[in-house]
Design a protein around this motif. Structure first.
Motif, PDB file in Angstrom:
ATOM      1  N   VAL A  91       0.842  -1.205   0.000  1.00  0.00           N
ATOM      2  CA  VAL A  91       0.000   0.000   0.000  1.00  0.00           C
ATOM      3  C   VAL A  91       0.874   1.251   0.000  1.00  0.00           C
ATOM      4  CG1 VAL A  91      -1.678   1.335   1.355  1.00  0.00           C
ATOM      5  CG2 VAL A  91      -1.998  -1.114   1.046  1.00  0.00           C
ATOM      6  N   PHE A  92       1.973   1.227   0.778  1.00  0.00           N
ATOM      7  CA  PHE A  92       2.893   2.365   0.816  1.00  0.00           C
ATOM      8  C   PHE A  92       3.460   2.636  -0.571  1.00  0.00           C
ATOM      9  CE2 PHE A  92       7.312   3.890   1.213  1.00  0.00           C
ATOM     10  CZ  PHE A  92       7.076   5.109   1.837  1.00  0.00           C
ATOM     11  N   LYS A 116       2.273   1.724  -3.536  1.00  0.00           N
ATOM     12  CA  LYS A 116       1.222   2.169  -4.456  1.00  0.00           C
ATOM     13  C   LYS A 116       0.859   3.630  -4.189  1.00  0.00           C
ATOM     14  CE  LYS A 116      -0.883  -2.251  -5.557  1.00  0.00           C
ATOM     15  NZ  LYS A 116      -2.095  -3.072  -5.506  1.00  0.00           N
ATOM     16  N   SER A 117       0.797   4.011  -2.933  1.00  0.00           N
ATOM     17  CA  SER A 117       0.486   5.402  -2.581  1.00  0.00           C
ATOM     18  C   SER A 117       1.594   6.334  -3.062  1.00  0.00           C
ATOM     19  CB  SER A 117       0.314   5.542  -1.064  1.00  0.00           C
ATOM     20  OG  SER A 117      -0.739   4.732  -0.619  1.00  0.00           O
ATOM     21  N   TRP A 118       2.822   5.950  -2.838  1.00  0.00           N
ATOM     22  CA  TRP A 118       3.978   6.736  -3.259  1.00  0.00           C
ATOM     23  C   TRP A 118       3.963   6.890  -4.780  1.00  0.00           C
ATOM     24  CZ3 TRP A 118       9.703   4.845  -2.318  1.00  0.00           C
ATOM     25  CH2 TRP A 118      10.588   5.868  -2.626  1.00  0.00           C
ATOM     26  N   SER A 146       1.414   6.693  -6.765  1.00  0.00           N
ATOM     27  CA  SER A 146       0.261   7.517  -7.136  1.00  0.00           C
ATOM     28  C   SER A 146       0.578   9.001  -6.979  1.00  0.00           C
ATOM     29  CB  SER A 146      -0.944   7.130  -6.277  1.00  0.00           C
ATOM     30  OG  SER A 146      -2.027   7.980  -6.528  1.00  0.00           O
ATOM     31  N   ILE A 147       1.220   9.358  -5.877  1.00  0.00           N
ATOM     32  CA  ILE A 147       1.588  10.756  -5.647  1.00  0.00           C
ATOM     33  C   ILE A 147       2.609  11.208  -6.695  1.00  0.00           C
ATOM     34  CG2 ILE A 147       2.767  12.332  -4.065  1.00  0.00           C
ATOM     35  CD1 ILE A 147       1.520  10.702  -1.761  1.00  0.00           C
ATOM     36  N   SER A 167      -1.632  14.327  -3.550  1.00  0.00           N
ATOM     37  CA  SER A 167      -1.795  13.349  -2.480  1.00  0.00           C
ATOM     38  C   SER A 167      -3.261  13.125  -2.116  1.00  0.00           C
ATOM     39  CB  SER A 167      -1.010  13.757  -1.239  1.00  0.00           C
ATOM     40  OG  SER A 167      -1.500  14.973  -0.731  1.00  0.00           O
ATOM     41  N   LEU A 226      -4.935   9.591  -2.993  1.00  0.00           N
ATOM     42  CA  LEU A 226      -4.462   8.351  -2.380  1.00  0.00           C
ATOM     43  C   LEU A 226      -5.599   7.355  -2.237  1.00  0.00           C
ATOM     44  CD1 LEU A 226      -2.078   9.632   0.421  1.00  0.00           C
ATOM     45  CD2 LEU A 226      -1.474   8.483  -1.692  1.00  0.00           C
ATOM     46  N   PRO A 227      -5.261   6.061  -2.283  1.00  0.00           N
ATOM     47  CA  PRO A 227      -6.302   5.047  -2.135  1.00  0.00           C
ATOM     48  C   PRO A 227      -6.997   5.166  -0.786  1.00  0.00           C
ATOM     49  CG  PRO A 227      -4.114   4.048  -2.383  1.00  0.00           C
ATOM     50  CD  PRO A 227      -3.938   5.516  -2.446  1.00  0.00           C
ATOM     51  N   GLU A 228      -8.215   4.659  -0.737  1.00  0.00           N
ATOM     52  CA  GLU A 228      -9.010   4.705   0.488  1.00  0.00           C
ATOM     53  C   GLU A 228      -8.484   3.757   1.567  1.00  0.00           C
ATOM     54  OE1 GLU A 228     -11.690   6.707   1.052  1.00  0.00           O
ATOM     55  OE2 GLU A 228     -11.273   7.653  -0.872  1.00  0.00           O
ATOM     56  N   LEU A 238      -5.769   3.397   3.370  1.00  0.00           N
ATOM     57  CA  LEU A 238      -4.590   3.795   4.134  1.00  0.00           C
ATOM     58  C   LEU A 238      -4.545   3.017   5.447  1.00  0.00           C
ATOM     59  CD1 LEU A 238      -4.583   7.640   3.532  1.00  0.00           C
ATOM     60  CD2 LEU A 238      -3.083   5.936   2.524  1.00  0.00           C
TER      61      LEU A 238
END
Length: 190
Positions: free
Chosen positions: A92-93, A95-97, A99-100, A106, A109-111, A113
């Motif tokens: 998840v980290f 994928k979030s990184w 995405s940003i 930011s 970000l995916p729901e 977290l």
């Protein structure tokens, strides 16, 4: 992260000024060989993995390494202490990184977290204590000097060991074809 004597479990402690270790490296190795979909000696990947500073009483949480392959590409290596995150959290980290970095926003970000509130889980069976005791047992060395050590097993194979690592690319069609051959429903609904 620290393992204070008064606590049965590691504690994440932030002190003003703490940072994440970032290493910038350059490699003349074959980028396409290392990132390709072929088998290769696992030891070839070791220089791409950042070192995570550890001792018996203190451990870094995260280390990053960017390795540049001139005129080819780059690799981002990440090492996290398993007491802080599991595979799902790391995924998840990342994928979030990504995405940003891709969007620059930011708020997209995916729901999903992570939630860090340990009190949301009611441990009526005392599993935390059982796992902590097993962790202490697994850290006992021949000298048994400190069985509460934050040092984790070295994930790297010894240099004289030959182990093979490979990546495999499967398309949706490959997966659907294989599941049909096996008589399974590729949608996962049946």
């Amino acid at each position: 992260m620290t393992g204070p004597p008064e606590s049965d479990k590691p504690v994440i402690r932030y002190v003003d000024g703490d940072s994440v270790l970032l290493t910038i490296a350059e490699s003349n190795n074959d980028f396409y060989h290392l990132s390709g979909n072929s088998a290769r000696d696992i030891n070839e990947s070791h220089p791409l993995i950042p070192h995570l500073p550890l001792s018996d009483t203190l451990a870094a949480v995260l280390a990053l390494q960017v390795t540049v392959f001139p005129n080819s590409g780059f690799c981002i290596g990440m090492t996290m202490h398993h007491a802080v995150s599991d595979g799902q959290t790391v995924t998840v980290f990342r994928k979030s990184w990504a995405s940003i970095c891709r969007s620059g926003d930011s708020s997209l970000l995916p729901e999903c977290l992570p939630i860090f509130d340990r009190f949301l889980i009611k441990d009526t069976a005392g599993l935390e204590k059982i796992y902590l005791n097993e962790l202490v047992k697994s850290n006992v060395s021949d000298t048994e000097s400190n069985n509460r050590s934050l040092v984790v097993m070295n994930p790297r194979a010894p240099p004289d060991t030959f182990k093979v690592k490979g990546t495999f690319e499967l398309s949706r069609d490959d997966i659907e074809r294989k599941t049909q051959e096996m008589g399974l429903d590729p949608t996962g609904e049946g």
